[in-house]
Design an enzyme around this catalytic site. Structure first.
Site, short mmCIF file in Angstrom:
data_model
loop_
_atom_site.label_atom_id
_atom_site.label_comp_id
_atom_site.label_asym_id
_atom_site.label_seq_id
_atom_site.Cartn_x
_atom_site.Cartn_y
_atom_site.Cartn_z
N GLU A 21 0.92 -1.08 -0.05
CA GLU A 21 -0.05 0.01 -0.11
C GLU A 21 0.98 1.21 -0.10
OE1 GLU A 21 -3.96 -0.74 2.40
OE2 GLU A 21 -2.39 -1.36 3.56
N LYS A 99 -11.94 3.60 1.43
CA LYS A 99 -10.71 3.10 0.74
C LYS A 99 -11.36 1.73 -0.04
CE LYS A 99 -6.43 1.16 2.45
NZ LYS A 99 -5.46 1.09 3.49
#
Length: 123
Positions: A21, A99
């Protein structure tokens, strides 16, 4: 209390607890509700009596596209602090960060956090 809403703002950031990420990044969607008194702005028709939506977007963009954080909870908190610093007339704020496609086991459309903060005397 009156509200200004900015919905579906999209940014690309590097927040998350997994190394991929932080390296690859991902898209984040942010919705913000700003709580303030808009009566004067409604009567004067003057942006000086309201909150400039473009400036709200820019403040949010600087945080989301800025320094990587492990948690989107921290990103939301940082946005709220920056908005209170920028806008003296802001009394409270609600921030939702979405997200999409989180890299966690299972099938998810998205995960998100929502916070609500009120102006404190020490801000």
């Amino acid at each position: 209390m009156d509200q200004i809403k900015l919905n579906g703002m999209m940014f690309y950031g590097y927040h998350g607890v997994f190394p991929e990420e932080n390296k690859l990044g991902q898209r984040f969607t942010v919705d913000i509700e700003l709580f303030t008194d808009l009566k004067k702005a409604g009567q004067s028709d003057d942006i000086q009596d309201s909150m400039d939506y473009g400036q709200v977007y820019q403040v949010t963009q600087r945080v989301v596209e800025g320094e990587a954080k492990n948690l989107i909870e921290t990103v939301a908190e940082d946005i709220s602090k920056a908005l209170f610093e920028q806008f003296g007339m802001l009394q409270a704020v609600s921030i939702y960060i979405d997200k999409p496609g989180p890299p966690i086991p299972g099938y998810y459309e998205s995960v998100g956090v929502e916070i609500y903060r009120e102006r404190q005397d020490d801000v």
